[in-house]
Design a protein around this motif. Structure first.
Motif, PDB file in Angstrom:
ATOM      1  N   SER A  56       0.711 -32.741  -2.692  1.00  0.00           N
ATOM      2  CA  SER A  56       0.959 -33.367  -1.394  1.00  0.00           C
ATOM      3  C   SER A  56       0.122 -34.630  -1.285  1.00  0.00           C
ATOM      4  CB  SER A  56       0.629 -32.405  -0.238  1.00  0.00           C
ATOM      5  OG  SER A  56      -0.766 -32.164  -0.161  1.00  0.00           O
ATOM      6  N   LYS A  57       0.384 -35.394  -0.241  1.00  0.00           N
ATOM      7  CA  LYS A  57      -0.333 -36.642  -0.016  1.00  0.00           C
ATOM      8  C   LYS A  57      -1.005 -36.610   1.357  1.00  0.00           C
ATOM      9  CE  LYS A  57       3.026 -39.279  -2.747  1.00  0.00           C
ATOM     10  NZ  LYS A  57       4.033 -40.393  -2.704  1.00  0.00           N
ATOM     11  N   PRO A  58      -2.071 -37.384   1.526  1.00  0.00           N
ATOM     12  CA  PRO A  58      -2.716 -37.452   2.847  1.00  0.00           C
ATOM     13  C   PRO A  58      -1.704 -37.811   3.932  1.00  0.00           C
ATOM     14  CG  PRO A  58      -4.098 -38.501   1.214  1.00  0.00           C
ATOM     15  CD  PRO A  58      -2.801 -38.179   0.509  1.00  0.00           C
ATOM     16  N   GLY A 111      -2.996 -15.564   6.396  1.00  0.00           N
ATOM     17  CA  GLY A 111      -4.228 -14.770   6.391  1.00  0.00           C
ATOM     18  C   GLY A 111      -5.303 -15.413   7.246  1.00  0.00           C
ATOM     19  N   ILE A 112      -6.471 -15.656   6.657  1.00  0.00           N
ATOM     20  CA  ILE A 112      -7.581 -16.266   7.403  1.00  0.00           C
ATOM     21  C   ILE A 112      -7.495 -17.784   7.438  1.00  0.00           C
ATOM     22  CG2 ILE A 112      -9.109 -14.337   6.908  1.00  0.00           C
ATOM     23  CD1 ILE A 112     -10.493 -16.276   4.851  1.00  0.00           C
ATOM     24  N   GLY A 113      -6.458 -18.362   6.811  1.00  0.00           N
ATOM     25  CA  GLY A 113      -6.241 -19.801   6.935  1.00  0.00           C
ATOM     26  C   GLY A 113      -6.872 -20.657   5.861  1.00  0.00           C
ATOM     27  N   THR A 114      -7.069 -20.121   4.657  1.00  0.00           N
ATOM     28  CA  THR A 114      -7.671 -20.919   3.584  1.00  0.00           C
ATOM     29  C   THR A 114      -6.848 -22.164   3.293  1.00  0.00           C
ATOM     30  OG1 THR A 114      -8.611 -18.925   2.587  1.00  0.00           O
ATOM     31  CG2 THR A 114      -8.467 -20.881   1.195  1.00  0.00           C
ATOM     32  N   THR A 115      -5.537 -22.000   3.155  1.00  0.00           N
ATOM     33  CA  THR A 115      -4.670 -23.165   2.926  1.00  0.00           C
ATOM     34  C   THR A 115      -4.849 -24.201   4.025  1.00  0.00           C
ATOM     35  OG1 THR A 115      -2.996 -21.924   1.696  1.00  0.00           O
ATOM     36  CG2 THR A 115      -2.259 -23.922   2.813  1.00  0.00           C
ATOM     37  N   LEU A 116      -4.913 -23.746   5.254  1.00  0.00           N
ATOM     38  CA  LEU A 116      -4.967 -24.649   6.399  1.00  0.00           C
ATOM     39  C   LEU A 116      -6.273 -25.437   6.406  1.00  0.00           C
ATOM     40  CD1 LEU A 116      -3.687 -22.135   9.110  1.00  0.00           C
ATOM     41  CD2 LEU A 116      -2.395 -23.315   7.315  1.00  0.00           C
ATOM     42  N   VAL A 117      -7.384 -24.743   6.175  1.00  0.00           N
ATOM     43  CA  VAL A 117      -8.685 -25.408   6.183  1.00  0.00           C
ATOM     44  C   VAL A 117      -8.769 -26.459   5.086  1.00  0.00           C
ATOM     45  CG1 VAL A 117     -11.157 -25.061   5.784  1.00  0.00           C
ATOM     46  CG2 VAL A 117      -9.895 -23.464   7.229  1.00  0.00           C
ATOM     47  N   GLU A 118      -8.365 -26.080   3.871  1.00  0.00           N
ATOM     48  CA  GLU A 118      -8.482 -27.016   2.757  1.00  0.00           C
ATOM     49  C   GLU A 118      -7.517 -28.192   2.913  1.00  0.00           C
ATOM     50  OE1 GLU A 118     -11.038 -26.651   0.802  1.00  0.00           O
ATOM     51  OE2 GLU A 118     -11.485 -24.792   1.875  1.00  0.00           O
ATOM     52  N   ALA A 119      -6.359 -27.956   3.527  1.00  0.00           N
ATOM     53  CA  ALA A 119      -5.426 -29.053   3.779  1.00  0.00           C
ATOM     54  C   ALA A 119      -6.005 -30.048   4.779  1.00  0.00           C
ATOM     55  CB  ALA A 119      -4.091 -28.505   4.282  1.00  0.00           C
ATOM     56  N   ILE A 120      -6.601 -29.545   5.842  1.00  0.00           N
ATOM     57  CA  ILE A 120      -7.209 -30.423   6.845  1.00  0.00           C
ATOM     58  C   ILE A 120      -8.342 -31.224   6.222  1.00  0.00           C
ATOM     59  CG2 ILE A 120      -8.593 -30.443   8.962  1.00  0.00           C
ATOM     60  CD1 ILE A 120      -6.908 -27.972   9.842  1.00  0.00           C
ATOM     61  N   ARG A 121      -9.160 -30.569   5.412  1.00  0.00           N
ATOM     62  CA  ARG A 121     -10.279 -31.265   4.772  1.00  0.00           C
ATOM     63  C   ARG A 121      -9.814 -32.359   3.820  1.00  0.00           C
ATOM     64  NH1 ARG A 121     -14.254 -26.071   3.336  1.00  0.00           N
ATOM     65  NH2 ARG A 121     -15.104 -25.828   5.462  1.00  0.00           N
ATOM     66  N   LEU A 122      -8.581 -32.223   3.312  1.00  0.00           N
ATOM     67  CA  LEU A 122      -8.036 -33.230   2.408  1.00  0.00           C
ATOM     68  C   LEU A 122      -7.123 -34.221   3.131  1.00  0.00           C
ATOM     69  CD1 LEU A 122      -7.325 -30.968  -0.687  1.00  0.00           C
ATOM     70  CD2 LEU A 122      -8.984 -32.828  -0.543  1.00  0.00           C
ATOM     71  N   GLY A 123      -7.169 -34.235   4.458  1.00  0.00           N
ATOM     72  CA  GLY A 123      -6.450 -35.244   5.216  1.00  0.00           C
ATOM     73  C   GLY A 123      -4.989 -34.943   5.467  1.00  0.00           C
ATOM     74  N   VAL A 164      -9.356 -23.048  11.618  1.00  0.00           N
ATOM     75  CA  VAL A 164      -8.705 -24.348  11.809  1.00  0.00           C
ATOM     76  C   VAL A 164      -9.491 -25.196  12.805  1.00  0.00           C
ATOM     77  CG1 VAL A 164      -6.667 -25.449  12.836  1.00  0.00           C
ATOM     78  CG2 VAL A 164      -6.394 -23.672  11.089  1.00  0.00           C
ATOM     79  N   ARG A 165      -9.938 -24.581  13.891  1.00  0.00           N
ATOM     80  CA  ARG A 165     -10.720 -25.330  14.876  1.00  0.00           C
ATOM     81  C   ARG A 165     -12.001 -25.884  14.244  1.00  0.00           C
ATOM     82  NH1 ARG A 165      -8.949 -21.072  18.271  1.00  0.00           N
ATOM     83  NH2 ARG A 165     -10.919 -19.933  17.992  1.00  0.00           N
ATOM     84  N   ARG A 166     -12.643 -25.097  13.402  1.00  0.00           N
ATOM     85  CA  ARG A 166     -13.851 -25.570  12.722  1.00  0.00           C
ATOM     86  C   ARG A 166     -13.532 -26.765  11.828  1.00  0.00           C
ATOM     87  NH1 ARG A 166     -18.165 -21.205  11.020  1.00  0.00           N
ATOM     88  NH2 ARG A 166     -18.416 -20.072  12.977  1.00  0.00           N
ATOM     89  N   ALA A 167     -12.432 -26.680  11.082  1.00  0.00           N
ATOM     90  CA  ALA A 167     -12.063 -27.776  10.191  1.00  0.00           C
ATOM     91  C   ALA A 167     -11.694 -29.033  10.977  1.00  0.00           C
ATOM     92  CB  ALA A 167     -10.900 -27.347   9.298  1.00  0.00           C
ATOM     93  N   LEU A 168     -10.995 -28.849  12.099  1.00  0.00           N
ATOM     94  CA  LEU A 168     -10.579 -29.990  12.903  1.00  0.00           C
ATOM     95  C   LEU A 168     -11.754 -30.685  13.584  1.00  0.00           C
ATOM     96  CD1 LEU A 168      -7.313 -28.616  14.550  1.00  0.00           C
ATOM     97  CD2 LEU A 168      -7.476 -30.374  12.781  1.00  0.00           C
ATOM     98  N   SER A 169     -12.844 -29.970  13.793  1.00  0.00           N
ATOM     99  CA  SER A 169     -14.011 -30.596  14.415  1.00  0.00           C
ATOM    100  C   SER A 169     -14.581 -31.708  13.535  1.00  0.00           C
ATOM    101  CB  SER A 169     -15.083 -29.548  14.695  1.00  0.00           C
ATOM    102  OG  SER A 169     -15.616 -29.021  13.482  1.00  0.00           O
ATOM    103  N   ASP A 170     -14.323 -31.617  12.228  1.00  0.00           N
ATOM    104  CA  ASP A 170     -14.758 -32.672  11.302  1.00  0.00           C
ATOM    105  C   ASP A 170     -13.633 -33.617  10.930  1.00  0.00           C
ATOM    106  OD1 ASP A 170     -17.403 -31.682  11.130  1.00  0.00           O
ATOM    107  OD2 ASP A 170     -16.768 -30.175   9.660  1.00  0.00           O
ATOM    108  N   PRO A 190     -10.904 -34.972  13.419  1.00  0.00           N
ATOM    109  CA  PRO A 190     -10.211 -34.983  14.717  1.00  0.00           C
ATOM    110  C   PRO A 190      -8.847 -35.665  14.698  1.00  0.00           C
ATOM    111  CG  PRO A 190     -12.043 -36.544  14.695  1.00  0.00           C
ATOM    112  CD  PRO A 190     -12.170 -35.740  13.443  1.00  0.00           C
ATOM    113  N   LYS A 191      -8.558 -36.470  13.684  1.00  0.00           N
ATOM    114  CA  LYS A 191      -7.261 -37.152  13.630  1.00  0.00           C
ATOM    115  C   LYS A 191      -6.169 -36.286  13.016  1.00  0.00           C
ATOM    116  CE  LYS A 191      -9.138 -41.839  13.458  1.00  0.00           C
ATOM    117  NZ  LYS A 191      -9.151 -43.127  12.714  1.00  0.00           N
ATOM    118  N   ARG A 192      -6.523 -35.148  12.508  1.00  0.00           N
ATOM    119  CA  ARG A 192      -5.556 -34.254  11.877  1.00  0.00           C
ATOM    120  C   ARG A 192      -5.038 -33.236  12.887  1.00  0.00           C
ATOM    121  NH1 ARG A 192      -4.945 -37.530   8.931  1.00  0.00           N
ATOM    122  NH2 ARG A 192      -2.843 -36.946   9.580  1.00  0.00           N
TER     123      ARG A 192
END
Length: 226
Positions: free
Chosen positions: A48-50, A60-72, A92-98, A100-102
């Motif tokens: 995928s691309k940013p 599950g616990i959202g591993t895909t979601l967290v790592e996707a957000i961290r990669l833009g 997801v909320r924790r990842a989005l705190s870092d 915010p544009k995602r």
């Protein structure tokens, strides 16, 4: 991990999984078969691309979601069990705190009826699907034969009286395979043309016999038209 048609190794196990999960909610650990974050990050970076949208229909616990957000990337996750959907949303909320544009969304729903679950709730089509399917009842704490009892911890998706009626992790092999075909059919519908479906899976043993679960997953995907 090997890619279809290409022999390659992804360097994803050099750090213990619990140390890969930096910044995740502490209640994430009891989930039985968590995807390794480094595997998720490698797959997302490759396929995928940013700015694109990554979907995990069995999050599950959202591993895909967290790592996707961290990669833009933006991301959408679905899980049928309320406990894990809540923890995925917290992650997801924790990842989005870092980042915010995602955008990150988590829904409770049935992955085998993906189109209905997402209708009117999320932006589709998505650009990539990344998920790790459940392994059925045999891989999650069934007693083994022998004289020494096995004490299982963190091997249940939910207690039997709490279990969602569409939970595939505790069902028969035939129902699991039918559920995966339905899930993959939905993925094909919500995925943009040219998008990728990436699935992580491993073999397991049942009554001392090695079960080639990755090949079963591939057959289910082909049966769904992927």
């Amino acid at each position: 991990m090997s890619e279809c048609g290409v022999s390659s190794i992804w360097a994803s196990g050099q750090v213990q999984p619990r140390h890969q999960r930096t910044g995740y909610h502490p209640d994430s650990m009891p989930h039985p078969p968590k995807m390794w974050p480094h595997i998720a990050a490698e797959a997302i970076a490759r396929y995928s691309k940013p700015g694109q949208i990554v979907l995990d229909p069995m999050c599950g616990i959202g591993t895909t979601l967290v790592e996707a957000i961290r990669l833009g990337r933006d991301t959408v996750g679905i899980d049928c069990e309320p406990r894990w959907a809540r923890i995925a949303a917290a992650n997801v909320r924790r990842a989005l705190s870092d980042a915010p544009k995602r955008c990150g969304q988590v829904f409770r729903g049935d992955a085998t009826d993906l189109v209905a679950t997402l209708r009117g709730r999320a932006v589709i089509p998505v650009d990539m699907v990344l998920t790790s399917p459940p392994y059925g009842a045999f891989a999650h704490g069934n007693p083994t034969k022998g004289t020494v009892p096995v004490v299982n911890r963190h091997h249940r998706y939910a207690q039997p009286w709490q279990r969602h009626r569409h939970q595939l992790a505790t069902t028969s092999t035939s129902r699991l395979q039918a559920g995966l075909v339905a899930m993959f059919s939905g993925c094909q519908t919500v995925l943009r043309p040219g998008g990728y479906v990436v699935v992580t899976a491993r073999p397991y043993t049942e009554a001392g016999i090695l079960v080639d679960f990755p090949s079963q997953v591939i057959r289910c995907a082909i049966a769904a038209g992927l």
